[in-house]
Design an enzyme around this catalytic site. Structure first.
Site, PDB file in Angstrom:
ATOM      1  N   ASP A   8       0.872  -1.177   0.000  1.00 55.22           N
ATOM      2  CA  ASP A   8       0.000   0.000   0.000  1.00 55.22           C
ATOM      3  C   ASP A   8       0.910   1.228   0.000  1.00 55.22           C
ATOM      4  O   ASP A   8       2.147   1.108  -0.133  1.00 55.22           O
ATOM      5  CB  ASP A   8      -1.003  -0.038   1.177  1.00 55.22           C
ATOM      6  CG  ASP A   8      -0.378   0.268   2.530  1.00 55.22           C
ATOM      7  OD1 ASP A   8       0.876   0.407   2.617  1.00 55.22           O
ATOM      8  OD2 ASP A   8      -1.134   0.377   3.519  1.00 55.22           O
ATOM      9  N   CYS A  65       3.368  -2.986   3.947  1.00 55.57           N
ATOM     10  CA  CYS A  65       2.569  -1.807   4.286  1.00 55.57           C
ATOM     11  C   CYS A  65       3.348  -1.053   5.359  1.00 55.57           C
ATOM     12  O   CYS A  65       4.550  -1.290   5.535  1.00 55.57           O
ATOM     13  CB  CYS A  65       1.142  -2.175   4.698  1.00 55.57           C
ATOM     14  SG  CYS A  65       0.941  -3.126   6.206  1.00 55.57           S
ATOM     15  N   THR A  67       3.213  -1.171   8.636  1.00 57.91           N
ATOM     16  CA  THR A  67       3.658  -2.077   9.695  1.00 57.91           C
ATOM     17  C   THR A  67       3.898  -3.504   9.212  1.00 57.91           C
ATOM     18  O   THR A  67       4.516  -4.303   9.922  1.00 57.91           O
ATOM     19  CB  THR A  67       2.574  -2.164  10.787  1.00 57.91           C
ATOM     20  OG1 THR A  67       1.360  -2.626  10.156  1.00 57.91           O
ATOM     21  CG2 THR A  67       2.338  -0.820  11.456  1.00 57.91           C
ATOM     22  N   HIS A  98       9.878 -23.856   9.448  1.00 60.72           N
ATOM     23  CA  HIS A  98       8.864 -24.461  10.318  1.00 60.72           C
ATOM     24  C   HIS A  98       7.436 -24.280   9.806  1.00 60.72           C
ATOM     25  O   HIS A  98       6.607 -25.155   9.984  1.00 60.72           O
ATOM     26  CB  HIS A  98       8.947 -23.862  11.728  1.00 60.72           C
ATOM     27  CG  HIS A  98      10.196 -24.247  12.455  1.00 60.72           C
ATOM     28  ND1 HIS A  98      10.327 -24.135  13.821  1.00 60.72           N
ATOM     29  CD2 HIS A  98      11.386 -24.741  12.015  1.00 60.72           C
ATOM     30  CE1 HIS A  98      11.534 -24.544  14.194  1.00 60.72           C
ATOM     31  NE2 HIS A  98      12.200 -24.903  13.099  1.00 60.72           N
ATOM     32  N   HIS A 133       6.866 -30.649  11.185  1.00 60.99           N
ATOM     33  CA  HIS A 133       6.231 -29.369  10.845  1.00 60.99           C
ATOM     34  C   HIS A 133       5.090 -29.553   9.844  1.00 60.99           C
ATOM     35  O   HIS A 133       4.143 -28.770   9.849  1.00 60.99           O
ATOM     36  CB  HIS A 133       7.272 -28.391  10.301  1.00 60.99           C
ATOM     37  CG  HIS A 133       8.405 -28.144  11.245  1.00 60.99           C
ATOM     38  ND1 HIS A 133       8.216 -27.578  12.481  1.00 60.99           N
ATOM     39  CD2 HIS A 133       9.719 -28.441  11.151  1.00 60.99           C
ATOM     40  CE1 HIS A 133       9.380 -27.510  13.109  1.00 60.99           C
ATOM     41  NE2 HIS A 133      10.306 -28.033  12.322  1.00 60.99           N
TER      42      HIS A 133
HETATM   43  C1  RB5 Z   1      -1.563   3.037   6.346  1.00 60.73           C
HETATM   44  O1  RB5 Z   1      -1.533   4.280   6.951  1.00 60.73           O
HETATM   45  C2  RB5 Z   1      -1.279   1.950   7.372  1.00 60.73           C
HETATM   46  O2  RB5 Z   1      -2.369   1.817   8.224  1.00 60.73           O
HETATM   47  C3  RB5 Z   1      -0.978   0.645   6.696  1.00 60.73           C
HETATM   48  O3  RB5 Z   1       0.104   0.811   5.815  1.00 60.73           O
HETATM   49  C4  RB5 Z   1      -0.588  -0.496   7.592  1.00 60.73           C
HETATM   50  O4  RB5 Z   1       0.396  -0.148   8.497  1.00 60.73           O
HETATM   51  C5  RB5 Z   1      -1.713  -1.210   8.248  1.00 60.73           C
HETATM   52  O5  RB5 Z   1      -1.539  -2.255   8.896  1.00 60.73           O
END
Ligand code: RB5
Length: 149
Positions: A8, A65, A67, A98, A133
């Site tokens: 994203d 993304c 996170t 695993h 596994h």
């Molecule tokens: C976008 O702002 C952010 O929420 C997305 O990239 C991600 O971190 C969501 O899990």
């Protein structure tokens, strides 16, 4: 190796770096977007990458993304996908050995690009160990079956 990649807006710059790195290593990379830094919704990118991986069109998927969490949660809704969020090389190696993870997820706001490239390299080169596994992977599949219509 054929690799599907997507992100994203929160993972756009890291995706571009990973694509350059993988191509320089001789891999075939299919970019599922997003193509700009404009805001978009990570499930819209996770779905086509996950479907292409579960259809075995690509050996692995890489999803990024901010996170690595939202895009990974989304990918894991597709049966047959085992998406693993990794912020260190130990986890990247272990999740291949695993869990037979088939998608790596990364957080651009969490890891620097040097570490991210090491994680990618580790993930795509480690092998699933099978054996005990495999029994656990099969139990994951049973959970999917229990809740599929
Ligand atoms: C976008 O702002 C952010 O929420 C997305 O990239 C991600 O971190 C969501 O899990």
């Amino acid at each position: 190796m054929k690799i599907a990649i997507g992100c994203d807006h929160g993972g756009f710059e890291l995706k571009q770096e990973i694509i350059s790195f993988l191509k320089s290593e001789g891999h075939e990379v299919k970019d599922f977007g997003t193509d700009t830094k404009d805001s978009c919704d990570y499930p819209d990118i996770a779905l086509p990458v996950a479907e292409a991986v579960t259809a075995k069109e690509y050996r692995f998927g890489i999803l990024i993304c901010g996170t690595g969490i939202g895009i990974g949660i989304s990918a894991n809704k597709v049966p047959g996908i085992r998406a693993a969020l990794c912020s260190d090389t130990f986890s990247a190696h272990a999740t291949r050995q695993h869990n037979d993870a088939n998608i790596l997820t990364l957080g651009q706001r969490v890891v620097g690009s040097g570490l991210a490239l090491d994680i990618v390299k580790t993930f795509i080169s480690a092998e699933f160990e099978g054996d005990r596994h495999l029994k656990r992977i099969n139990k994951i599949s049973e959970i999917e079956k229990k809740y599929s219509k």
